[in-house]
Design a protein around this motif. Structure first.
Motif: not given
Length: 453
Positions: A364-376, A339-342
């Motif tokens: 990349g860290n956010a994607a690597a350390y989040s589980g399935e179904g997570a929201v970034i 989700r982007m709020e820029i």
């Protein structure tokens, strides 16, 4: 007492002025005592002689009988006895107003005589003037010595006190100021309002104090800066040692793995006879080491003292959207949402190549350390860049060390479950070079990284 006098300029000045004034007064009074009676007698003799010859001229012109009043006036005025004798020496006239009170010592006197003619006869006039007033003036001066001595002492003490305070008080203040200067105490002002040499000395001390204060402040600032530089250098040296220690540790493991596999293949031991398989595995290890070495060199180059940023005007909003598009496929592959709020067209003066790496590392860290179904969630509002990923949490102990080189949050600290451990360290170094504040924190939803441009 003598020691106090030796150590006190006020006491020395007081005693010196007292002696000087008392000596001057005594000398002056002694001169009066010596010369006043003499001058008085000389003046008196001159006046008597002048009056006597005037009287003689009057008798010559008018006769003694007609001039009896004038003779009486002369006798009274000059405290004298007057006698007129004829040619045979007989006394024809006499008057006496002389003061003979001289005690046991006969009073000194002045005698005058002259001849004049009247009606063809020659007469002789005698005058004897008493000098008792001269003796009396001398006695009066002697009798006044105790009173004069008391007055001299009083005047001398008062004059010495005033002079000693006038001259020594500013010197005492200046001495006190100089003593404080020796202790590098500059919180003072020499308040001496004079235009003479003492005033010039006080003004010079004040000017010296101002200059010394400026010099001390400058030295203190330089010392503080030097101390900060030393502490910074020590910290950098410690970081370099820690960094190279971690580097050696990170490279030692893959080198040991490759060495073991290559030895196994050379000796054709067991499963290592399948050389093609383990050569591919060694190649993968070499590629991983190459990536680590590249990141190590990049981090080392930024840590150097000669590293310079290439600042240009950057559209941070566009750069951040571009970084999100690059990572979007990886996020969707792991069944996560982006989700982007820029905000639109936020600009910043910085090094674009380095800031792109910051965005890439954080995302990349956010994607690597989040589980399935997570929201970034990636946001940029009012110059604050935030990345928050749900279903994640970092322990407080890990948060303190997360920006250290080669530090990994997972317990195994293995590269198989994470990156090289240099991503956030490189991110920290880039942001420090730009002067951008940042933090990593836990939230109710997950973990959030924030940086304020």
């Amino acid at each position: 007492m003598r020691k106090r006098i030796r150590e006190s300029i006020q006491a020395k000045t007081f005693i010196a002025m007292l002696a000087l004034l008392a000596g001057c007064c005594i000398i002056i009074y002694g001169m009066v005592l010596i010369f006043l009676p003499k001058n008085y007698r000389t003046e008196m003799e001159g006046q008597v002689t002048e009056d006597f010859y005037e009287l003689t001229e009057t008798l010559e012109a008018e006769g003694w009988e007609a001039s009896s009043d004038r003779i009486l006036e002369f006798s009274m005025k000059n405290n004298a006895s007057v006698r007129i004798d004829d040619e045979s020496g007989g006394n024809v006239f006499g008057v006496n107003f002389a003061d003979d009170e001289a005690g046991e010592t006969p009073a000194k006197s002045l005698s005058c005589s002259a001849s004049f003619a009247e009606n063809g006869q020659t007469y002789r006039i005698f005058a004897e003037v008493s000098l008792v007033p001269v003796s009396q003036s001398y006695g009066i001066l002697l009798n006044l010595i105790p009173l004069i001595a008391a007055i001299i002492l009083l005047i001398s003490v008062m004059g010495a006190f005033v002079c000693s305070r006038y001259f020594s008080r500013p010197l005492i203040r200046i001495c006190s100021v100089a003593r404080r200067m020796t202790g590098l105490d500059m919180t003072w002002k020499c308040e001496v309002k004079r235009s003479d040499e003492i005033g010039v000395l006080a003004a010079s001390l004040n000017e010296m104090s101002d200059r010394l204060t400026e010099a001390l402040d400058s030295l203190q600032s330089a010392n503080e800066k030097l101390q900060q530089d030393i502490e910074k250098e020590r910290e950098q040296e410690k970081q370099r040692i820690d960094f190279f220690t971690a580097v050696s540790h990170e490279l030692k493991t893959p080198i040991a793995i490759m060495k073991g596999e290559l030895e196994g293949m050379i000796c054709q031991v067991g499963e290592y006879r399948d050389r093609d398989r383990y050569l591919r595995h060694c190649m993968k290890t070499v590629n991983d080491m190459e990536e680590i070495v590249k990141e190590i060199l990049f981090a080392a180059r930024m840590g150097g003292s000669d590293f310079q940023l290439i600042r240009t005007d950057l559209n941070i909003s566009r750069m951040l959207r571009k970084s999100c598009q690059k990572i979007k496929g990886r996020i969707e592959d792991r069944q996560m949402r982006l989700r982007m709020e820029i905000e639109q067209d936020f600009h910043y003066e910085g090094d674009g190549r380095l800031l792109e790496k910051v965005f890439s590392n954080v995302l990349g860290n956010a994607a690597a350390y989040s589980g399935e179904g997570a929201v970034i969630t990636v946001s940029l509002k009012n110059g604050v860049f935030c990345v928050e990923n749900t279903d994640a949490r970092i322990e407080e102990e890990d948060l303190k060390n997360i920006f250290m080189p080669f530090y990994r949050v997972e317990q195994s600290r293995s590269r198989n479950s994470g990156g090289s451990g240099l991503g956030l360290y490189i991110t920290k170094t880039i942001l420090d070079h730009h002067g951008i504040s940042y933090k990593m924190e836990n939230t109710e939803k997950g973990v959030r990284f924030a940086a304020a441009f």
